[in-house]
Design a protein around this motif. Structure first.
Motif, PDB file in Angstrom:
ATOM      1  N   SER A   1     -16.030  -9.360 -37.607  1.00 48.59           N
ATOM      2  CA  SER A   1     -17.094  -8.388 -37.866  1.00 48.59           C
ATOM      3  C   SER A   1     -17.928  -8.109 -36.616  1.00 48.59           C
ATOM      4  O   SER A   1     -18.680  -7.137 -36.574  1.00 48.59           O
ATOM      5  CB  SER A   1     -17.990  -8.872 -39.013  1.00 48.59           C
ATOM      6  OG  SER A   1     -18.601 -10.097 -38.644  1.00 48.59           O
ATOM      7  N   ASP A   2     -17.794  -8.950 -35.600  1.00 50.11           N
ATOM      8  CA  ASP A   2     -18.500  -8.721 -34.335  1.00 50.11           C
ATOM      9  C   ASP A   2     -17.633  -7.971 -33.321  1.00 50.11           C
ATOM     10  O   ASP A   2     -18.024  -7.805 -32.166  1.00 50.11           O
ATOM     11  CB  ASP A   2     -18.931 -10.066 -33.716  1.00 50.11           C
ATOM     12  CG  ASP A   2     -20.001 -10.738 -34.568  1.00 50.11           C
ATOM     13  OD1 ASP A   2     -20.816 -10.013 -35.172  1.00 50.11           O
ATOM     14  OD2 ASP A   2     -20.002 -11.982 -34.639  1.00 50.11           O
ATOM     15  N   VAL A   3     -16.447  -7.582 -33.732  1.00 51.77           N
ATOM     16  CA  VAL A   3     -15.506  -6.910 -32.836  1.00 51.77           C
ATOM     17  C   VAL A   3     -15.276  -5.476 -33.330  1.00 51.77           C
ATOM     18  O   VAL A   3     -14.902  -5.277 -34.484  1.00 51.77           O
ATOM     19  CB  VAL A   3     -14.159  -7.673 -32.797  1.00 51.77           C
ATOM     20  CG1 VAL A   3     -13.140  -6.944 -31.933  1.00 51.77           C
ATOM     21  CG2 VAL A   3     -14.374  -9.099 -32.293  1.00 51.77           C
ATOM     22  N   GLN A   4     -15.560  -4.519 -32.459  1.00 51.81           N
ATOM     23  CA  GLN A   4     -15.303  -3.112 -32.831  1.00 51.81           C
ATOM     24  C   GLN A   4     -13.978  -2.604 -32.256  1.00 51.81           C
ATOM     25  O   GLN A   4     -13.308  -1.777 -32.844  1.00 51.81           O
ATOM     26  CB  GLN A   4     -16.433  -2.200 -32.325  1.00 51.81           C
ATOM     27  CG  GLN A   4     -17.726  -2.308 -33.093  1.00 51.81           C
ATOM     28  CD  GLN A   4     -18.586  -3.462 -32.589  1.00 51.81           C
ATOM     29  OE1 GLN A   4     -18.810  -3.586 -31.389  1.00 51.81           O
ATOM     30  NE2 GLN A   4     -19.037  -4.300 -33.514  1.00 51.81           N
ATOM     31  N   ARG A   5     -13.666  -3.108 -31.033  1.00 54.44           N
ATOM     32  CA  ARG A   5     -12.480  -2.582 -30.345  1.00 54.44           C
ATOM     33  C   ARG A   5     -11.665  -3.724 -29.739  1.00 54.44           C
ATOM     34  O   ARG A   5     -12.216  -4.646 -29.128  1.00 54.44           O
ATOM     35  CB  ARG A   5     -12.909  -1.624 -29.217  1.00 54.44           C
ATOM     36  CG  ARG A   5     -13.592  -0.350 -29.719  1.00 54.44           C
ATOM     37  CD  ARG A   5     -14.134   0.488 -28.569  1.00 54.44           C
ATOM     38  NE  ARG A   5     -15.071  -0.247 -27.723  1.00 54.44           N
ATOM     39  CZ  ARG A   5     -16.349  -0.474 -28.009  1.00 54.44           C
ATOM     40  NH1 ARG A   5     -16.860  -0.030 -29.154  1.00 54.44           N
ATOM     41  NH2 ARG A   5     -17.112  -1.162 -27.187  1.00 54.44           N
ATOM     42  N   VAL A   6     -10.345  -3.613 -29.909  1.00 58.11           N
ATOM     43  CA  VAL A   6      -9.407  -4.574 -29.320  1.00 58.11           C
ATOM     44  C   VAL A   6      -8.410  -3.792 -28.466  1.00 58.11           C
ATOM     45  O   VAL A   6      -7.918  -2.738 -28.887  1.00 58.11           O
ATOM     46  CB  VAL A   6      -8.635  -5.360 -30.401  1.00 58.11           C
ATOM     47  CG1 VAL A   6      -7.582  -6.268 -29.755  1.00 58.11           C
ATOM     48  CG2 VAL A   6      -9.586  -6.189 -31.259  1.00 58.11           C
ATOM     49  N   LEU A   7      -8.127  -4.315 -27.286  1.00 60.08           N
ATOM     50  CA  LEU A   7      -7.083  -3.740 -26.427  1.00 60.08           C
ATOM     51  C   LEU A   7      -5.968  -4.769 -26.270  1.00 60.08           C
ATOM     52  O   LEU A   7      -6.220  -5.906 -25.853  1.00 60.08           O
ATOM     53  CB  LEU A   7      -7.672  -3.379 -25.055  1.00 60.08           C
ATOM     54  CG  LEU A   7      -6.677  -2.925 -23.976  1.00 60.08           C
ATOM     55  CD1 LEU A   7      -5.926  -1.666 -24.393  1.00 60.08           C
ATOM     56  CD2 LEU A   7      -7.406  -2.698 -22.646  1.00 60.08           C
ATOM     57  N   CYS A   8      -4.742  -4.362 -26.612  1.00 58.00           N
ATOM     58  CA  CYS A   8      -3.571  -5.239 -26.481  1.00 58.00           C
ATOM     59  C   CYS A   8      -2.716  -4.725 -25.328  1.00 58.00           C
ATOM     60  O   CYS A   8      -2.416  -3.530 -25.271  1.00 58.00           O
ATOM     61  CB  CYS A   8      -2.732  -5.204 -27.756  1.00 58.00           C
ATOM     62  SG  CYS A   8      -3.648  -5.562 -29.269  1.00 58.00           S
TER      63      CYS A   8
ATOM     64  N   VAL B   1     -17.372  -6.095 -19.427  1.00 60.66           N
ATOM     65  CA  VAL B   1     -17.063  -7.507 -19.678  1.00 60.66           C
ATOM     66  C   VAL B   1     -16.331  -7.634 -21.012  1.00 60.66           C
ATOM     67  O   VAL B   1     -16.865  -7.267 -22.060  1.00 60.66           O
ATOM     68  CB  VAL B   1     -18.353  -8.363 -19.715  1.00 60.66           C
ATOM     69  CG1 VAL B   1     -18.017  -9.810 -20.058  1.00 60.66           C
ATOM     70  CG2 VAL B   1     -19.097  -8.272 -18.396  1.00 60.66           C
ATOM     71  N   VAL B   2     -15.112  -8.142 -20.966  1.00 54.65           N
ATOM     72  CA  VAL B   2     -14.350  -8.466 -22.184  1.00 54.65           C
ATOM     73  C   VAL B   2     -14.775  -9.875 -22.597  1.00 54.65           C
ATOM     74  O   VAL B   2     -14.715 -10.802 -21.793  1.00 54.65           O
ATOM     75  CB  VAL B   2     -12.836  -8.440 -21.906  1.00 54.65           C
ATOM     76  CG1 VAL B   2     -12.045  -8.804 -23.156  1.00 54.65           C
ATOM     77  CG2 VAL B   2     -12.414  -7.084 -21.345  1.00 54.65           C
TER      78      VAL B   2
ATOM     79  N   VAL C   1     -11.609   1.857 -22.658  1.00 57.39           N
ATOM     80  CA  VAL C   1     -11.641   1.425 -24.069  1.00 57.39           C
ATOM     81  C   VAL C   1     -12.864   0.547 -24.368  1.00 57.39           C
ATOM     82  O   VAL C   1     -13.414   0.572 -25.446  1.00 57.39           O
ATOM     83  CB  VAL C   1     -10.325   0.678 -24.416  1.00 57.39           C
ATOM     84  CG1 VAL C   1     -10.378   0.070 -25.811  1.00 57.39           C
ATOM     85  CG2 VAL C   1      -9.132   1.628 -24.294  1.00 57.39           C
ATOM     86  N   ARG C   2     -13.303  -0.269 -23.389  1.00 53.51           N
ATOM     87  CA  ARG C   2     -14.449  -1.177 -23.516  1.00 53.51           C
ATOM     88  C   ARG C   2     -14.301  -2.118 -24.721  1.00 53.51           C
ATOM     89  O   ARG C   2     -15.136  -2.155 -25.630  1.00 53.51           O
ATOM     90  CB  ARG C   2     -15.751  -0.369 -23.591  1.00 53.51           C
ATOM     91  CG  ARG C   2     -15.927   0.528 -22.340  1.00 53.51           C
ATOM     92  CD  ARG C   2     -16.968   1.605 -22.512  1.00 53.51           C
ATOM     93  NE  ARG C   2     -18.333   1.137 -22.344  1.00 53.51           N
ATOM     94  CZ  ARG C   2     -18.934   0.931 -21.177  1.00 53.51           C
ATOM     95  NH1 ARG C   2     -18.285   1.121 -20.051  1.00 53.51           N
ATOM     96  NH2 ARG C   2     -20.180   0.516 -21.115  1.00 53.51           N
ATOM     97  N   PRO C   3     -13.213  -2.913 -24.719  1.00 51.14           N
ATOM     98  CA  PRO C   3     -12.960  -3.809 -25.857  1.00 51.14           C
ATOM     99  C   PRO C   3     -13.781  -5.104 -25.774  1.00 51.14           C
ATOM    100  O   PRO C   3     -14.022  -5.622 -24.683  1.00 51.14           O
ATOM    101  CB  PRO C   3     -11.468  -4.135 -25.688  1.00 51.14           C
ATOM    102  CG  PRO C   3     -11.258  -4.096 -24.205  1.00 51.14           C
ATOM    103  CD  PRO C   3     -12.187  -3.035 -23.675  1.00 51.14           C
ATOM    104  N   GLN C   4     -14.172  -5.623 -26.934  1.00 48.09           N
ATOM    105  CA  GLN C   4     -14.794  -6.958 -26.974  1.00 48.09           C
ATOM    106  C   GLN C   4     -13.716  -8.046 -26.878  1.00 48.09           C
ATOM    107  O   GLN C   4     -13.973  -9.140 -26.393  1.00 48.09           O
ATOM    108  CB  GLN C   4     -15.568  -7.162 -28.294  1.00 48.09           C
ATOM    109  CG  GLN C   4     -16.808  -6.322 -28.440  1.00 48.09           C
ATOM    110  CD  GLN C   4     -16.494  -4.929 -28.949  1.00 48.09           C
ATOM    111  OE1 GLN C   4     -15.480  -4.682 -29.583  1.00 48.09           O
ATOM    112  NE2 GLN C   4     -17.397  -3.998 -28.659  1.00 48.09           N
TER     113      GLN C   4
END
Ligand SMILES: [Zn+2]
Length: 243
Positions: A9-16, A169-170, A111-114
Motif C-alpha cells: 500500500s506504500d508502493v504506487q509504481r514498480v519498474l521491472c 531514489v528507488v 517512471v520514478r518507482p518506489q
C-alpha cells in the motif's frame, strides 16, 4: 535473515528490468500479478528483444518483433500495460556498460518507482539457466543504475540538461534468481495467470509440454523453503533496502 519489504500500500509504481522477453514471466509474473491486482502500476523494461531466442525455423529477422509482441501479450495477462524495450542492445551480447546503465537510469527517472525488480548479478550455481550471462549483465547494470546513478544528479547530467529528468531514489529492490533468497511471495492465487503469461511467449514455450509441471515444481520448492503449506507455490527473491 528474512526481509521486511515495504507494504504494497506504500508502493504506487514498480519498474521491472530484465534482459530478455520471458525472463520476468518465468521469474516473477505471479508476484507482478499480485501487485497489479493491488492497484500498483507496473512497468516492464526489456534490455533486448530476445533475437537469439526460439527453437524452430522462424526467420531470424522476424524474431525481435515477434518476441516484442509476445512480451506485450504476456504482460497484459498479469495487468502490465507499460512495456518498454531498449534499442541498440543485442541479445547474447549484453554488458553492464555505461550505455546500458544510462538507458536504465533514464527509465528510472521517467517512471520514478518506489520499488524495482531486477535480475541477479550473482551467478546461481544451483540453477545455471537462471544465470544466463545477459541476465547477470542486466542485473549488474540495473543495480548500478539504482545505486548510485539514478539518485545522483551529477551522474549522466545530460539526462537532466537535455531531457529534464531529475534524480530519483528507488527505496527498495527485489532481485530474482538469487542464490540466497530472503523473501518469498505466495503466488498460489496468481499461478494460472503466470502460466498463461508464459504460454503467450509461443516462440519460447509452445514446445514445452511439461511447462506447467515444471513451473509447479519450482514454485513448490520455493513454497517449501518459505514454510508455506504443501499445495502452495511461491516465487523467491532477495529484497534489499537502498536507504
Ligand atoms: Zn533470459
Amino acid at each position: 535473515m528474512t526481509a521486511v519489504p515495504l507494504d504494497d500500500s506504500d508502493v504506487q509504481r514498480v519498474l521491472c528490468v530484465a534482459a530478455h522477453p520471458d525472463d520476468l514471466d518465468f521469474g516473477a509474473s505471479g508476484t507482478v500479478a499480485t501487485w497489479t491486482r493491488a492497484g500498483i502500476a507496473v512497468t516492464y523494461l526489456l534490455c533486448t528483444r530476445g533475437d537469439q531466442g526460439g527453437f524452430d525455423d522462424t526467420p531470424r529477422e522476424l524474431m525481435p518483433a515477434l518476441r516484442e509482441q509476445e512480451q506485450r501479450d504476456a504482460a497484459a495477462v498479469v495487468g502490465v500495460e507499460d512495456v518498454r524495450f531498449l534499442d541498440g542492445f543485442r541479445d547474447g551480447w549484453l554488458e553492464p556498460s555505461h550505455d546500458l546503465q544510462r538507458a536504465i537510469v533514464r527509465v528510472i527517472r521517467q517512471v520514478r518507482p518506489q520499488r524495482m525488480l531486477i535480475q541477479s548479478s550473482e551467478r546461481n550455481w544451483e540453477r545455471i539457466g537462471a544465470s544466463h550471462p545477459d541476465h547477470l549483465a542486466a542485473g549488474e547494470a540495473a543495480i548500478r543504475a539504482i545505486y548510485p546513478a539514478a539518485r545522483n544528479p551529477f551522474a549522466y547530467p545530460e539526462l537532466l540538461e537535455e531531457e529534464g529528468l531529475d534524480a530519483w531514489v528507488v527505496d527498495e529492490v527485489w532481485i530474482m534468481g538469487v542464490p540466497e533468497p530472503n523473501h518469498w511471495v505466495d503466488i498460489t492465487g496468481t499461478f494460472d495467470a503466470k502460466i498463461s503469461a508464459l504460454r503467450a511467449h509461443k516462440s519460447q514455450t509452445s514446445h514445452m509440454d511439461d511447462l506447467e509441471t515444471r513451473l509447479r515444481g519450482w514454485g513448490s520448492a520455493n513454497a517449501l523453503a518459505a514454510g508455506l503449506p504443501e499445495d502452495h507455490v511461491a516465487e523467491a527473491y532477495r529484497v534489499i533496502s537502498t536507504a
